[in-house]
Design a protein around this motif. Structure first.
Motif, PDB file in Angstrom:
ATOM      1  N   THR A   1       8.948 -16.730  14.729  1.00  0.00           N
ATOM      2  CA  THR A   1       8.842 -17.086  16.139  1.00  0.00           C
ATOM      3  C   THR A   1       7.493 -17.729  16.442  1.00  0.00           C
ATOM      4  O   THR A   1       6.541 -17.621  15.670  1.00  0.00           O
ATOM      5  N   ARG A   2       7.434 -18.363  17.589  1.00  0.00           N
ATOM      6  CA  ARG A   2       6.203 -19.031  18.005  1.00  0.00           C
ATOM      7  C   ARG A   2       5.062 -18.046  18.229  1.00  0.00           C
ATOM      8  O   ARG A   2       3.899 -18.461  18.253  1.00  0.00           O
ATOM      9  N   ASP A   3       5.397 -16.766  18.409  1.00  0.00           N
ATOM     10  CA  ASP A   3       4.339 -15.765  18.557  1.00  0.00           C
ATOM     11  C   ASP A   3       4.219 -14.854  17.339  1.00  0.00           C
ATOM     12  O   ASP A   3       3.654 -13.765  17.418  1.00  0.00           O
ATOM     13  N   GLY A   4       4.749 -15.319  16.193  1.00  0.00           N
ATOM     14  CA  GLY A   4       4.419 -14.683  14.928  1.00  0.00           C
ATOM     15  C   GLY A   4       5.319 -13.586  14.402  1.00  0.00           C
ATOM     16  O   GLY A   4       4.966 -12.926  13.415  1.00  0.00           O
ATOM     17  N   LEU A   5       6.489 -13.375  14.982  1.00  0.00           N
ATOM     18  CA  LEU A   5       7.423 -12.380  14.461  1.00  0.00           C
ATOM     19  C   LEU A   5       8.437 -13.045  13.530  1.00  0.00           C
ATOM     20  O   LEU A   5       8.683 -14.244  13.608  1.00  0.00           O
ATOM     21  N   LYS A   6       9.012 -12.245  12.648  1.00  0.00           N
ATOM     22  CA  LYS A   6      10.057 -12.734  11.749  1.00  0.00           C
ATOM     23  C   LYS A   6      11.399 -12.170  12.195  1.00  0.00           C
ATOM     24  O   LYS A   6      11.581 -10.949  12.262  1.00  0.00           O
TER      25      LYS A   6
ATOM     26  N   SER B   1      15.400  -7.569  12.639  1.00  0.00           N
ATOM     27  CA  SER B   1      14.257  -8.404  13.023  1.00  0.00           C
ATOM     28  C   SER B   1      13.009  -7.560  13.268  1.00  0.00           C
ATOM     29  O   SER B   1      13.090  -6.368  13.588  1.00  0.00           O
ATOM     30  N   GLU B   2      11.856  -8.214  13.115  1.00  0.00           N
ATOM     31  CA  GLU B   2      10.596  -7.547  13.431  1.00  0.00           C
ATOM     32  C   GLU B   2      10.458  -7.384  14.937  1.00  0.00           C
ATOM     33  O   GLU B   2      11.216  -7.951  15.720  1.00  0.00           O
ATOM     34  N   GLY B   3       9.448  -6.628  15.316  1.00  0.00           N
ATOM     35  CA  GLY B   3       9.170  -6.410  16.731  1.00  0.00           C
ATOM     36  C   GLY B   3       9.310  -4.949  17.073  1.00  0.00           C
ATOM     37  O   GLY B   3      10.323  -4.317  16.752  1.00  0.00           O
TER      38      GLY B   3
END
Length: 288
Positions: free
Chosen positions: A51-56, A111-113
């Motif tokens: 993602t644009r904010d660094g998550l996969k 997903s990450e997060g």
């Protein structure tokens, strides 16, 4: 003084309970199952979308040989595996001949997060998925459509307004007044009183860092084909709320449609599968 101490203790326990409820709301359990598109008869690729904010984000890419791709978007607490609507939607789209890119939103599935923001930062996930598609398979991204359910429906509406690369979208059971839907959700899912949401909400924002969304504002922004689906038996989102969005949007958008059924939340596909496929199929053929 004893009663003051007792009162302070009761207030502390109440706030602690509200904090626990808020924490659980932004950290839903992860739905992960074993089926894949291979079980539907289609080859697929496991993909990772940054993602644009660094998550996969974890997802599947199913190349069906088309220049048109549809991205199905799941709701809060669900994932790409959700058998109620994601699995039949993926199969429907593939049999209609579209490519499918599907992924788990942040803090869902594989997903990450750590926290969900229930529609706020999730729009970043969708835009990042489109970035991935445009970079990895530009020949398959001639036209891009979205089909979202509940939280995914909110994100569909936002993406239509915010990304020129999306040409059309289907929003099934989109929450319009998030506080009202959140309060109803406490009652529906946790059997807690709706008034408790007033005290829980600040903790959800504290933990997740989510910004408040005013979905009605997007009724003044979307100028692309949009099919809204609402259910009269929906305990979370009232038909009147979606109709209000529709009436406001159609002032500026000639290609917005509203389909009202008697289904509960996101269950039109389950209860009326052939009609859902016909309505959604015609919409996609017309605008993709």
């Amino acid at each position: 003084m004893g009663w003051l101490v007792a009162l302070a203790f009761v207030i502390f326990l109440f706030l602690a309970f509200s904090a626990v409820v808020g924490y659980k709301m932004v950290r839903p359990s992860r739905l992960i199952e074993n089926w894949t598109p291979k079980d539907l008869g289609f080859e697929y690729e496991d993909v990772t979308i940054e993602t644009r904010d660094g998550l996969k984000l974890s997802g599947w890419w199913i190349d069906n040989g088309s220049d048109k791709t549809v991205i199905p978007l799941h709701g809060y607490t669900a994932s790409r595996w959700y058998s109620l609507y994601m699995k039949p939607t993926i199969e429907f789209l593939l049999r209609e001949g579209y490519n499918v890119l599907v992924f788990d939103f942040r803090a869902h599935g594989r997903s990450e997060g750590k926290y969900t923001t229930v529609g706020d930062r999730e729009v970043i996930d969708v835009l990042s998925a489109i970035d991935w598609l445009k970079e990895k398979h530009p020949e398959r991204a001639g036209k891009i459509g979205l089909i979202g359910f509940s939280m995914g429906a909110m994100v569909t509406i936002r993406a239509l307004a915010e990304d020129d690369r999306v040409c059309c979208g289907v929003a099934d059971s989109p929450p319009i007044y998030l506080d009202k839907t959140g309060a109803r959700g406490l009652s529906y899912f946790a059997k807690l009183p709706e008034w408790l949401y007033t005290f829980v909400k600040p903790f959800t924002k504290l933990f997740s860092g989510a910004k408040e969304l005013n979905m009605l504002e997007y009724a003044d922004k979307v100028r692309k084909p949009l099919l809204l689906i609402a259910g009269e038996k929906d305990p979370l989102v009232k038909v009147e709320e979606i109709r209000e969005f529709y009436e406001r949007n159609r002032v500026i958008n000639r290609e917005v449609e509203l389909w009202v059924t008697d289904a509960p939340h996101v269950r039109t596909l389950k209860l009326y599968p052939e009609e859902w496929k016909e309505r959604v199929g015609e919409f996609l053929k017309k605008h993709l």
